[in-house]
Design an enzyme around this catalytic site. Structure first.
Site, short mmCIF file in Angstrom:
data_model
loop_
_atom_site.label_atom_id
_atom_site.label_comp_id
_atom_site.label_asym_id
_atom_site.label_seq_id
_atom_site.Cartn_x
_atom_site.Cartn_y
_atom_site.Cartn_z
N SER A 1 74.41 -28.05 74.04
CA SER A 1 74.66 -26.73 74.62
C SER A 1 73.42 -26.29 75.40
CB SER A 1 75.01 -25.73 73.52
OG SER A 1 73.91 -25.57 72.63
N TYR A 2 73.50 -25.12 76.01
CA TYR A 2 72.44 -24.62 76.88
C TYR A 2 71.11 -24.59 76.11
CZ TYR A 2 70.28 -21.86 80.57
OH TYR A 2 69.46 -21.44 81.60
N PRO A 3 70.06 -25.24 76.65
CA PRO A 3 68.83 -25.40 75.87
C PRO A 3 67.84 -24.25 75.95
CG PRO A 3 68.66 -26.65 77.90
CD PRO A 3 70.02 -26.01 77.91
N ASP B 1 71.04 -17.13 82.10
CA ASP B 1 69.80 -16.50 81.66
C ASP B 1 69.32 -15.62 82.81
OD1 ASP B 1 68.89 -18.31 83.52
OD2 ASP B 1 67.80 -19.55 82.10
#
Length: 861
Positions: free
Chosen positions: A335-337, A119
């Site tokens: 998975s990526y939150p 991110d």
């Protein structure tokens, strides 16, 4: 053979990724900072043999702060912070020595692979790592790529190996957008916060907040809560009337009918409708309908929806829910939150995660049926271009995760299964009746196929009584018609879930920062969280928002911050210039700041109504050294002493209790001393209110107590009560607490080390003599004869707390239960004479006794 350095964002992530890539054949060791491990293995990189070193950071390596004097509130005009104040990047956590650690591990490496979170914050950390590592890496040949970026969304073998096979480059534009946000928040937030904190805390005593903060995102977030509060306060209930009819289906069953007019607000008109219908004996069926309808399965799960559900259904605050989700991610369960996407790409393997749940005791039957009959493609949602929606990556049980982690994981898993299930189908029936001239309706629902509600039962269609089979023209007997009087009700306070929705709608914060902003307004005592996780503004929060509206509504409305967020996104996309966005935004807020300062009287008028002046607050405690009148102790945050006669305010240490110290006075200024304590198991020390706020010696810092005062003869000072250097923080001095008897304590004047010693001793004094071995001051101890631990019924002993074998059995090292932040972290050495502070070069440390030693002696050896 090339050496490849790989860096992840957290130690647990580094270990998981290294285990996957090395297939378990790796060696591990601790790094020099003691927090981050290094995992090493051999393999191939770019088709050549390579040696891999996998390690991690702990979040951001660097943080942005002002230089020198600009960090001192009393020496700088807050207006200077917008442009004149220089900033620097400094280590986010100096104790971790992260820059040095990265340089040690990066020295001699040929390439670096960045495994930071995918991110904008992760991209920013990439460049923080590169700034530390690139100068010590081997020089690359002309045109050779040495910096690589791995992009992944889950910690699974498939995703990690795929990321390693398609390495890219870090995105500099996304990193710049984070730099811009950090600088804007620092300069704008600090300028407004410093001004309004100093202005209002200097006038009012019961604000009950140690910091009156302003934030470009935090303040509009508070504004939403106060806006709802204002609607509740201004709400005036109105009386209305409803006509309710009941008809008999048979002798044992009746139906309540809903009035088609719903309600009327005039009593006479309502009575007229009642008179027109109450004498009717039959209700005639005018129309019937039966229609099949569908309740759609949910969109794939993104961060904002997860936070909403966590708050409204699981009772978890947004920040706590985010932290729990991050732990589940690093452990490989989800998975990526952090994602804004609610749409699965066509290439996403939906069956893989579903198969992981095929043997779960709670939903195995549903999953197996879906796999056998074929899954339903998820609904088309929003593709933000970041990460796939939050997805369970492996099966877990309640015993495995426990508590709140399990509840969040269970919801994420049920939500995912629901997205690939079928819609819920039901039959909606309605019957329209006429009683006299008025029409009434009755509806009912019957489930045909539960679909996704089988796995999400709380979303199921509510069970309703089935309607009788009837045709147009049929009649049913009217049992009664009556008039109900009701009142409109005000809206309730915003829930966290509703606030998250408003923030997302108006572009306040990001999916990652929304929980932080909500947590901030709670921590600042601007709102309190009530039952149902509803946010009720405090008096301070209400007055601040009303004051902003009175002076400049744009400071609290979401419009200006939303526009800034759009500009930051343009930087991330490479479509806006970093310097231009930064300069323009700071110029806008600088003008707003000057207008705010000039108009502060408008907010002050609101403060006067809600809060008490300093002179009218608190209770008398200690005498002022100037006028010798009693000063008032104001316990509300920030705790302080105020002399109404001199109109002076003296800040006190926070997070502890304050009481008068034996009516003793400071020899320098004649102020009565007070005693600060963090509790029975913590530490305590006396302090002079004036010296603490106006340090009399150069080597004293503002906010210190007598245990750091270097007065040469005062009986309360470090010079008289200091014993020896505290090795744990290497900058503090262990000081005798003269108030702690008969459970005597020695405490570090910088960190939270506390040594409990000489219990039941009658008297403990610091001797003028020093230890020959370590140069610490000796202690003279007098014991009660009945409870003396000394051999031969002795009652007096003089010795070194570090080296004396007699004392070693009587000392126990602990850490204070709580400690004010000013006592943490590094600082200068304070020892003055008699071996108090520093051990001379070449001198040995405390000697290890041949037999059993105390915890304190063992620690310092």
């Amino acid at each position: 053979m090339k050496t490849v350095l790989m860096v992840a964002e957290k130690p647990s992530l580094a270990q998981s990724i290294a285990r996957i890539l090395s297939r378990g054949s790796m060696s591990s060791r601790k790094g020099l900072n003691g927090t981050c491990s290094v995992h090493e293995y051999s393999g191939a990189f770019a088709g050549q043999p390579a040696r891999f070193k996998m390690t991690s950071v702990c979040g951001h390596v660097m943080t942005l702060d002002f230089l020198g004097k600009y960090n001192k509130w009393d020496k700088v005009d807050p207006a200077e912070l917008f442009s004149q104040a220089p900033t620097e990047k400094k280590e986010a956590n100096p104790k971790l020595n992260m820059v040095k650690f990265l340089q040690v591990e990066g020295r001699g490496c040929d390439c670096i692979v960045l495994w930071l979170d995918c991110d904008k914050e992760g991209e920013n950390i990439c460049f923080e790592v590169l700034d530390a590592v690139l100068p010590v890496m081997n020089q690359a040949h002309s045109g050779e790529q040495t910096v690589f970026r791995a992009r992944f969304s889950s910690i699974t073998d498939t995703d990690i190996c795929a990321a390693m096979a398609r390495l890219g480059e870090p995105d500099h534009n996304e990193a710049l957008s984070v730099d811009a946000r950090q600088e804007l928040d620092l300069r704008i937030g600090c300028a407004f916060t410093r001004f309004q904190t100093k202005y209002f805390q200097g006038k009012y005593g019961n604000l009950d907040s140690s910091l009156i903060s302003f934030g470009p995102c935090q303040t509009p977030t508070l504004g939403f809560c106060v806006e709802r509060h204002d609607k509740i306060q201004s709400f005036k209930p109105e009386t209305y009337w409803v006509l309710q009819a009941k008809v008999d289906v048979d002798k044992d069953r009746s139906l309540l009918l809903d009035w088609d007019r719903v309600r009327v607000f005039d009593r006479e008109i309502a009575q007229m409708f009642l008179n027109m219908t109450k004498l009717e004996k039959e209700a005639q069926v005018e129309a019937t309908s039966r229609k099949e309808k569908a309740k759609q399965r949910p969109l794939a799960l993104n961060t904002v929806e997860m936070l909403r559900v966590a708050s409204s259904a699981l009772g978890m605050g947004p920040q706590h829910a985010m932290q729990t989700a991050e732990r589940l991610y690093t452990q490989g369960y989800i998975s990526y939150p952090r994602t804004e996407t609610t749409h699965y790409p066509e290439s996403f393997d939906l069956k893989g995660p579903l198969r992981q749940q095929a043997n779960h005791p709670y939903w195995a039957d549903t999953v197996k049926r879906l796999l056998a009959e074929g899954i339903n493609r998820p609904r088309k949602g929003h593709d933000a271009g970041d990460h796939p929606p939050i997805t369970p990556m492996k099966s877990a049980t309640e015993a495995e995760l426990g508590g709140e982690a399990w509840r969040l994981y269970e919801y994420i898993t049920r939500h995912f299964i629901a997205t690939v299930s079928h819609d819920c189908r039901y039959l909606q029936s309605s019957v329209s009746f006429r009683i006299g001239p008025e029409r009434f309706t009755c509806t009912g629902k019957t489930v045909i196929s539960p679909g996704f509600t089988e796995i999400m039962p709380w979303q199921s269609v509510p069970l309703e009584e089935s309607l009788p089979t009837c045709q147009k023209g049929d009649t049913l007997a009217v049992a009664e018609v009556k008039l109900l009087e009701k009142q409109t009700s005000p809206p309730d306070y915003l829930t966290e879930a509703e606030l998250i929705t408003l923030m997302e709608k108006h572009g306040i914060g990001t999916d990652a920062s929304i929980p932080v902003h909500i947590n901030n307004i709670c921590q600042r005592n601007y709102v309190i969280v009530e039952s149902g996780r509803r946010l009720k503004p405090t008096n301070l929060g209400i007055v601040l928002v009303h004051g902003y509206y009175k002076i400049d509504a744009e400071l609290v409305l979401p419009t200006i911050r939303s526009a800034v967020e759009k500009q930051l996104n343009l930087i991330a996309q490479g479509r806006a210039d970093f310097r231009q966005v930064l300069g323009h935004t700071l110029d806008v807020f600088k003008r707003k700041f000057h207008y705010f300062v000039d108009s502060i009287a408008g907010m002050d008028e609101l403060m006067e109504v809600s809060f008490s002046p300093l002179a009218a607050t608190g209770k008398p405690l200690s005498r002022c050294g100037k006028c010798h009148r009693f000063m008032k102790y104001i316990q509300a945050k920030p705790s302080r002493l105020h002399c109404s006669h001199c109109d002076e305010t003296y800040t006190l240490p926070q997070n502890g209790t304050i009481k008068l110290y034996k009516e003793l006075r400071c020899p320098l200024d004649d102020f009565e001393l007070v005693l600060w304590s963090s509790g029975s198991r913590g530490k305590s020390y006396p302090l002079c209110p004036y010296c603490s706020n106006h340090p009399p010696f150069r080597d004293m810092k503002k906010g210190t107590g007598c245990n750091e005062c270097t007065h040469p003869s005062c009986q309360h000072s470090l010079s008289m009560l200091g014993i020896g250097q505290c090795v744990e923080c290497e900058s503090g001095v262990l000081v005798l607490d003269p108030t702690s008897g008969p459970k005597w304590r020695v405490a570090c004047n910088r960190c939270n080390v506390v040594a409990h010693c000489f219990e039941n001793a009658h008297r403990v004094r610091v001797s003028a003599e020093t230890c020959a071995a370590c140069e610490a001051a000796l202690l003279d101890v007098d014991f009660n004869k009945a409870k003396s631990p000394l051999p031969g019924d002795g009652t007096q002993h003089t010795g070194c707390v570090f080296c004396d074998p007699v004392f070693q059995e009587l000392v126990e090292l602990k850490h204070a239960a709580s400690c004010h932040p000013m006592h943490r972290g590094p600082g200068r050495r304070q020892g003055r004479g008699r071996g108090r502070g520093r051990r001379p070069a070449g001198k040995p440390g405390p000697r290890r006794p041949k037999d059993k030693m105390s915890a304190l002696a063992a620690y310092f050896v």
